[in-house]
Design an enzyme around this catalytic site. Structure first.
Site, PDB file in Angstrom:
ATOM      1  N   ASP A 251       0.862  -1.185   0.000  1.00 51.21           N
ATOM      2  CA  ASP A 251       0.000   0.000   0.000  1.00 51.21           C
ATOM      3  C   ASP A 251       0.894   1.229   0.000  1.00 51.21           C
ATOM      4  O   ASP A 251       1.885   1.245  -0.718  1.00 51.21           O
ATOM      5  CB  ASP A 251      -0.956  -0.047   1.202  1.00 51.21           C
ATOM      6  CG  ASP A 251      -2.256   0.727   0.967  1.00 51.21           C
ATOM      7  OD1 ASP A 251      -2.181   1.830   0.392  1.00 51.21           O
ATOM      8  OD2 ASP A 251      -3.330   0.247   1.351  1.00 51.21           O
ATOM      9  N   HIS A 285       1.284   2.171  -3.293  1.00 49.44           N
ATOM     10  CA  HIS A 285       0.243   3.018  -3.870  1.00 49.44           C
ATOM     11  C   HIS A 285       0.677   4.471  -3.911  1.00 49.44           C
ATOM     12  O   HIS A 285       0.269   5.226  -4.787  1.00 49.44           O
ATOM     13  CB  HIS A 285      -1.050   2.888  -3.054  1.00 49.44           C
ATOM     14  CG  HIS A 285      -1.705   1.549  -3.186  1.00 49.44           C
ATOM     15  ND1 HIS A 285      -2.866   1.222  -2.537  1.00 49.44           N
ATOM     16  CD2 HIS A 285      -1.358   0.456  -3.907  1.00 49.44           C
ATOM     17  CE1 HIS A 285      -3.203  -0.023  -2.839  1.00 49.44           C
ATOM     18  NE2 HIS A 285      -2.302  -0.496  -3.666  1.00 49.44           N
TER      19      HIS A 285
END
Length: 517
Positions: A251, A285
């Site tokens: 992430d 991300h």
């Protein structure tokens, strides 16, 4: 002179005494061949050191199987090179549940793997490895269990969080349960994590909460593609220093947060005085992200001298209606971004799509955000998306080179400044602006042909000043202006010799644009 000797003696005695409290976990029954659970041995070593006022818990080379480790004040975990702490994936080992915070909401949950509560002077160091063994946690968290019998862990969580679950954690009620963070000190002072390698986190990896004076230096974090395995998430902390880290995760790489919605506003503890420098971020991300949980405010942040290579986004600041909170006084400089899959720079106040509402404590705000000395290569140069009722304010971009497929897209913002910026998109305008006021573009350079689009494309833009821009390739149109609210656009001292038509005005007042030589 006698008092000086006494001071030196006391200092030396204190140092020697502290050095003597290096407790080897093997002496407490731990096995370094992973043949037995070492949780109790580690707990006993920490208790003995704590009773003596503090000390170092030493892990020599080998592999240790363990459950959660709870640190106390003045305790150092020293993980030697060649030592690996492999954390159990038996969920029962992380009971009883403890006070925690999960994605910005206060909860009682599984114990974090390494946990401290109201401690001070704690450290995790060495050249060894922490292995979260997270695969089982990831799989269970993604199972849809709405029509399945509740597990014993879910039942325990529901019992301990009756006043929290439904209003504050929507969407998670119907999923397995809340995975614990890997390392979570709460309400601690003087926290240091350095040198170690961390991998396979079950959830967020390094997650200090409500701490003061946090240093994270020279840490390597490697998580494979996996749900919500952020790298470093200091939340509602003060005086945080992150440097020399190498991060590749499932992430966001580094995320700054301060609580979510109602729970975050209730705690009202900002994230402030952070410096992030000399770090490399690969898979993730986002490189460095602020939000989306920022309801307690994020203030006074400096991000510098970092490389993002292969992240989905570079710098990302995100929020939504309902959060409340302020993000302000952010400085980003000396950043290299390569292979960015989406936007190099994102400021998005509509991370969750919602309808306009009156300004209240639920309304977030972004202001005084300044980015400089950045080179970026990837999909899109930048995306700014404010709220109709609360535009993004006072953002500057200076000394930047953006080699991207598309340029900047700016919406619902005011007081935006571009200074000495090169934008070379392969398609679309260099800068598109919609519902923007107080826009200043000074020294824009571009060698792009814009595939039939104008260099600048404005819709309902008010009070803009465009000067000293240099167009280095033949193009059809420099500025396309539309929208009946467009007004007071001034172009001055731009080199438009390679432009066929400097202006194209469509559905805008004819006197909205002034062109000066």
């Amino acid at each position: 002179m006698r008092s000086l000797y006494l001071l030196l003696f006391c200092t030396l005695f204190s140092f020697v005494a502290q050095a003597q409290l290096a407790l080897n976990v093997l002496d407490f029954g731990a096995k370094n061949d992973s043949s037995a659970l070492a949780t109790t041995a580690i707990k006993e070593a920490i208790a003995k050191a704590s009773q003596a006022g503090g000390g170092t818990i030493y892990f020599p080379p080998g592999t240790y199987l363990t459950g959660p480790i709870h640190l106390k004040s003045n305790i150092t975990l020293f993980i030697e090179a060649g030592a690996e702490l492999c954390f159990s994936d038996n969920f029962d080992h992380y009971l009883p549940m403890v006070p925690s915070r999960w994605e910005g909401t206060m909860v009682t949950n599984f114990s974090p793997f390494i946990y401290a509560y109201e401690a001070e002077n704690i450290r995790i160091t060495g050249r060894g490895t922490l292995n979260g063994n997270g695969k089982k946690w990831w799989a269970y968290s993604e199972v849809h269990v709405k029509n399945s019998p509740e597990s014993k862990w879910q039942k325990e969580f529901h019992k301990l969080n009756k006043n929290v679950l439904h209003p504050d954690l929507p969407g998670w009620v119907e999923r397995g349960f809340l995975r614990p963070p890997f390392i979570q000190p709460m309400y601690c002072k003087n926290v240091r994590i350095d040198g170690i390698t961390i991998k396979n986190s079950p959830f967020w990896t390094v997650n200090p909460e409500f701490c003061d004076n946090v240093t994270i230096d020279g840490v390597t974090i490697n998580n494979p593609p996996s749900p919500n395995t952020d790298g470093i998430n200091p939340e509602s902390c003060s005086n945080v220093h992150i440097s020399n880290c190498h991060i590749s995760v499932g992430d966001d790489c580094i995320t700054i947060k301060s609580g979510k919605d109602r729970s975050g506003r209730k705690e009202a503890r900002p994230a402030e005085n952070y410096t992030i420098t000399n770090c490399t971020m690969l898979s993730g991300h986002g490189g460095v992200v602020i939000g989306s949980e920022m309801s307690g405010d994020v203030k006074k942040i400096v991000i510098s001298n970092c490389i993002f290579d292969g992240t989905d986004r570079g710098i990302r600041i995100k929020t939504a209606r309902g959060r409340g909170g302020v993000v302000e006084d952010i400085q980003v400089s000396n950043i290299v971004m390569k292979n960015i899959k989406q936007q190099a720079i994102v400021l998005d106040m509509q991370y969750a799509k919602t309808d306009r509402e009156p300004v209240s404590e639920r309304t977030p705000r972004f202001s005084n955000i300044h980015l400089s000395n950045i080179t970026a290569q990837g999909e899109q140069a930048g995306y700014l998306n404010g709220l109709e009722e609360m535009p993004i304010e006072n953002v500057s971009f200076s000394n930047m080179v953006m080699e991207t497929k598309t340029g900047f897209d700016i919406r619902a913002s005011k007081g935006i400044v571009f200074s000495n910026v090169s934008v070379n998109p392969s398609s679309g305008p260099a800068i598109a602006a919609t519902n923007v006021s107080g826009l200043q573009i000074n020294g824009l350079r571009t060698a792009a042909g814009f595939s039939g689009s104008a260099t600048l494309k404005f819709n309902n833009v008010k009070r803009a000043f465009i000067a000293n821009c240099l167009i280095m390739e033949p193009i059809k149109t420099f500025l396309e202006a539309s929208g009946n609210e467009t007004e007071a656009l001034l172009l001055k001292a731009n080199d438009l010799r390679l432009v066929q038509n400097p202006l194209y005005i469509s559905d805008a007042p004819e006197n909205a644009v002034t062109l000066e030589k």
